[in-house]
Design an enzyme around this catalytic site. Structure first.
Site, PDB file in Angstrom:
ATOM      1  N   GLU A   1       4.596  36.859  65.421  1.00  0.00           N
ATOM      2  CA  GLU A   1       3.087  36.193  65.305  1.00  0.00           C
ATOM      3  C   GLU A   1       2.738  35.696  66.587  1.00  0.00           C
ATOM      4  OE1 GLU A   1       0.175  32.769  63.397  1.00  0.00           O
ATOM      5  OE2 GLU A   1       2.299  32.395  64.263  1.00  0.00           O
TER       6      GLU A   1
ATOM      7  N   HIS B   1      -3.628  34.041  56.292  1.00  0.00           N
ATOM      8  CA  HIS B   1      -3.684  32.894  55.905  1.00  0.00           C
ATOM      9  C   HIS B   1      -4.315  31.700  56.883  1.00  0.00           C
ATOM     10  CE1 HIS B   1       0.264  32.794  57.961  1.00  0.00           C
ATOM     11  NE2 HIS B   1       0.176  31.396  57.651  1.00  0.00           N
ATOM     12  N   ASP B   2      -4.419  32.193  58.070  1.00  0.00           N
ATOM     13  CA  ASP B   2      -4.923  31.195  59.009  1.00  0.00           C
ATOM     14  C   ASP B   2      -6.394  31.515  59.678  1.00  0.00           C
ATOM     15  OD1 ASP B   2      -2.312  29.783  59.459  1.00  0.00           O
ATOM     16  OD2 ASP B   2      -1.809  31.311  60.849  1.00  0.00           O
TER      17      ASP B   2
ATOM     18  N   ASP C   1       7.264  33.154  62.813  1.00  0.00           N
ATOM     19  CA  ASP C   1       6.199  32.532  63.065  1.00  0.00           C
ATOM     20  C   ASP C   1       6.065  31.985  64.476  1.00  0.00           C
ATOM     21  OD1 ASP C   1       3.975  30.534  61.827  1.00  0.00           O
ATOM     22  OD2 ASP C   1       5.309  28.978  62.690  1.00  0.00           O
TER      23      ASP C   1
ATOM     24  N   ASP D   1       8.902  35.163  56.041  1.00  0.00           N
ATOM     25  CA  ASP D   1       8.479  34.443  57.087  1.00  0.00           C
ATOM     26  C   ASP D   1       9.685  33.755  57.718  1.00  0.00           C
ATOM     27  OD1 ASP D   1       6.598  32.998  58.791  1.00  0.00           O
ATOM     28  OD2 ASP D   1       5.198  33.479  57.055  1.00  0.00           O
TER      29      ASP D   1
HETATM   30  O1  TEU Z   1       0.136  29.730  62.925  1.00  0.00           O
HETATM   31  C1  TEU Z   1       0.137  29.604  64.305  1.00  0.00           C
HETATM   32  C2  TEU Z   1      -0.978  29.394  65.070  1.00  0.00           C
HETATM   33  O2  TEU Z   1      -0.889  29.315  66.109  1.00  0.00           O
HETATM   34  C3  TEU Z   1      -2.180  29.364  64.018  1.00  0.00           C
HETATM   35  O3  TEU Z   1      -2.307  27.703  63.946  1.00  0.00           O
HETATM   36  C4  TEU Z   1      -3.533  29.534  65.149  1.00  0.00           C
HETATM   37  O4  TEU Z   1      -3.365  28.988  66.260  1.00  0.00           O
HETATM   38  C5  TEU Z   1      -4.693  29.358  64.284  1.00  0.00           C
HETATM   39  O5  TEU Z   1      -4.642  29.845  63.306  1.00  0.00           O
HETATM   40  C6  TEU Z   1      -5.977  29.691  65.120  1.00  0.00           C
HETATM   41  O6  TEU Z   1      -5.797  31.067  65.710  1.00  0.00           O
HETATM   42  C7  TEU Z   1       1.289  29.693  62.292  1.00  0.00           C
HETATM   43  C8  TEU Z   1       1.295  29.686  61.064  1.00  0.00           C
HETATM   44  O7  TEU Z   1       0.789  30.938  60.452  1.00  0.00           O
HETATM   45  C9  TEU Z   1       0.669  28.775  60.489  1.00  0.00           C
HETATM   46  O8  TEU Z   1      -0.012  28.734  58.918  1.00  0.00           O
HETATM   47  C10 TEU Z   1       1.166  27.504  60.558  1.00  0.00           C
HETATM   48  O9  TEU Z   1       0.454  26.073  60.458  1.00  0.00           O
HETATM   49  C11 TEU Z   1       1.688  27.308  62.108  1.00  0.00           C
HETATM   50  O10 TEU Z   1       2.141  28.630  62.754  1.00  0.00           O
HETATM   51  C12 TEU Z   1       2.615  26.245  62.057  1.00  0.00           C
HETATM   52  O11 TEU Z   1       3.837  26.841  61.680  1.00  0.00           O
END
Ligand code: TEU
Ligand code: CA
Length: 552
Positions: free
Chosen positions: A274, A335-336, A211, A109
């Site tokens: 992403e 994970h989100d 990310d 990542d």
């Molecule tokens: O996630 C980016 C992000 O935009 C997510 O928070 C998304 O908006 C949300 O899940 C709703 O769809 C990335 C990483 O994957 C996340 O774990 C981090 O918290 C975030 O960036 C900040 O680095």
């Protein structure tokens, strides 16, 4: 599991990430080896045989860099070191070596949009207005009323600007205040971050998942975002504004092309981005003449209602939107996002697995989905995700719980109470129990992965829609003279699938469909009855066209 471990193919050139399957590991939750309740790198290494057994081709590790863990590793304080919680650089090197020995690739990542507020760069930047690192971040004087410089909102709710009282300016953070955004317009930032990529590429990593790649560039004038007229109360606060000026700026393409150029200095590495954007914007991230991300992550399956017509339309629109030569990819969870089994239910999670692993394009499988992990309840006192504290109900802890390996204490994840609770069903829902059950969701995943490996039609073949009828979606995958048809029932009722072959047949030749796999288990080798296959509710079938002679 070792005796059973089949090495994954080591594919030449870019074919590894095109034909291969990516498996996302959230390292905090995969395997703890030192009894602190948090997964670590040695734990991932210890479980590589499992991944080889499962048959995936690459492991993407969520961040393991040094971090104060305000956002569980997405707040990096040193891009060139491993956090002691996860281990050491030597542990990382061992992981890469052991993965490669098993022909598994390792994808890191990369978190370039923001650092931790504890990163030495930010400490310097905030020391004074004339510090040489000041411009590495985004600083502005207060607005006319003394408040933030513009109306931008943090993705985790609340203002995206935090005042630094000592220097009297605000800094911008698209996420937590502990995650100040880097200023990618500053050439020194670019150089430093490109060197970070080289640092890991030199250590042998096979690629990066970048990310929030669409966030890297912001409007030069930092103009206010417009109000979103379609905002519905209850949605995350970030949606109350259209992110017109805070992300997805044309200049970001140049930054991505630079990252891509760094990867091109090496052999067959992959750049994954992403990107949460609508389809037509998403595909722009392949870049002009494919100079951008190899794989702009396609989250459309996560965002589309779970109905045959909607999914059919999505697949069609995505296929049509892809640029010439752009390779597709599909993601069901990360994970989100709420886990697929939590979203569509246990029965449909099996159909989802067939969909993910038979569509055209690189699939990314989220750890735990292969054992059917659902929404793990998180009691209030065990909430860890800061987003849950800011906006209750938005927390991502339920999809980040420990992997379940075996019956017994802590499901084999740890020797102590883990950082997040285990699924109450961990005693039955775990790798050891499910791997020997012919009808389990784990067996289904392993079979699908093997099938994808065995049949070029599935891994690299063309895609052709066949039909959408009620709850049933049918499509075809073809490569050379191999044709595979996939029929998925997104409903709960029994039905039939037409087994006609809609292809021209040479005179006298007789061909027919034969079942390769049913998501419900069994049925392999079954032939149609009266021109039809029965399809139970929540069932998906993978069929192959066989010449009559070969049917015995
Ligand atoms: O996630 C980016 C992000 O935009 C997510 O928070 C998304 O908006 C949300 O899940 C709703 O769809 C990335 C990483 O994957 C996340 O774990 C981090 O918290 C975030 O960036 C900040 O680095
Ligand atoms: Ca540990």
């Amino acid at each position: 599991m070792t005796e059973d471990a089949k090495p994954a193919r080591l594919l030449a050139g870019e074919l590894w990430w095109k034909a291969g399957i990516v498996y996302q590991v959230y390292p905090r939750s995969f395997q703890d080896t030192n009894g602190d309740g948090v997964g670590d790198l040695k734990g991932v290494t210890a479980r590589l045989d499992y991944l080889a057994w499962l048959g995936v081709d690459a492991v993407w590790l969520s961040p393991v860099y040094r971090s104060p863990m305000a956002d569980y590793g997405y707040d990096v304080s040193d891009y060139c070191d491993i956090d002691p919680l996860f281990g050491t650089l030597a542990d990382f090197d061992a992981l890469v070596a052991e993965a490669h020995r098993r022909r598994l690739r390792v994808i890191m990542d990369f978190v370039p949009n923001h650092t931790s507020q504890d990163h030495p760069w930010f400490r310097e930047a905030r020391a004074s207005r004339d510090n040489p690192k000041r411009d590495w971040y985004i600083w502005r004087d207060p607005g006319p009323d003394g408040g933030p410089p513009n109306n931008w909102i943090s993705n985790f709710g609340g203002p995206a600007w935090t005042l630094d009282p000592a220097t009297g300016q605000y800094y911008y953070h698209a996420f937590l205040r502990e995650q100040p955004d880097l200023n990618w317009r500053n050439p020194q930032v670019r150089t430093a971050m490109m060197d970070v990529l080289r640092f890991w590429l030199d250590r042998g990593v096979d690629g990066f998942r970048v990310d929030v790649i669409w966030h890297l560039m912001k409007d030069e004038g930092l103009r206010d975002n417009p109000v979103n007229p379609d905002y519905v109360a209850g949605e995350p606060e970030i949606n109350s504004l259209v992110q017109l000026h805070s992300a997805d700026q044309p200049e970001v393409m140049q930054v991505i092309a630079e990252m891509r150029a760094v990867l091109e200095e090496y052999d067959a590495r992959v750049l994954i981005g992403e990107i949460y954007l609508p389809l037509e914007r998403l595909v722009a991230y392949y870049g002009v003449d494919l100079s951008g991300a190899h794989l702009p992550f396609n989250f459309q399956l996560i965002q589309t209602p779970w109905h045959a017509p909607a999914l059919a339309r999505l697949i069609e629109e995505y296929e049509a939107a892809l640029p010439e030569g752009g390779w597709p990819n599909w993601v069901l969870g990360n994970h989100d996002q709420p886990r697929i089994a939590a979203r569509v239910g246990d029965a449909q999670a099996r159909v989802a697995a067939v969909l993910l692993l038979t569509l055209r394009g690189t699939p990314t499988l989220y750890y735990g989905d292969e054992i059917g992990l659902g929404r793990v309840p998180i009691p209030p006192e065990r909430v860890r995700d800061p987003w849950e504290h800011n906006e209750p109900g938005r927390g991502r802890d339920p999809e980040r719980t420990p992997m379940q390996w075996q019956p017994g204490p802590q499901a084999g994840f740890s020797t102590v109470e883990p950082w997040l609770p285990l699924d109450p069903q961990a005693q039955t829902c775990n790798v050891e129990v499910l791997r020997d059950e012919p009808g389990s969701i784990l067996t289904l995943h392993r079979r699908l992965i093997a099938l994808r490996r065995e049949h070029a039609a599935l891994s690299v073949g063309d895609y052709r829609p066949v039909s959408v009828d009620g709850d049933v979606l049918v499509y075809e995958r073809r490569h050379a003279d191999e044709t595979i048809r996939v029929a998925l029932n997104f409903g709960h009722g029994d039905c039939k699938v037409d087994a006609d072959i809609a292809v021209a047949q040479p005179e006298g030749a007789r061909e027919g469909w034969e079942v390769l796999l049913s998501s419900a288990g069994g049925r392999r080798g079954e032939r149609p009855l009266d021109g039809h296959f029965a399809l139970a509710g929540d069932e998906a079938l993978v069929l192959i066209r066989r010449a009559a002679a070969a049917q015995g």
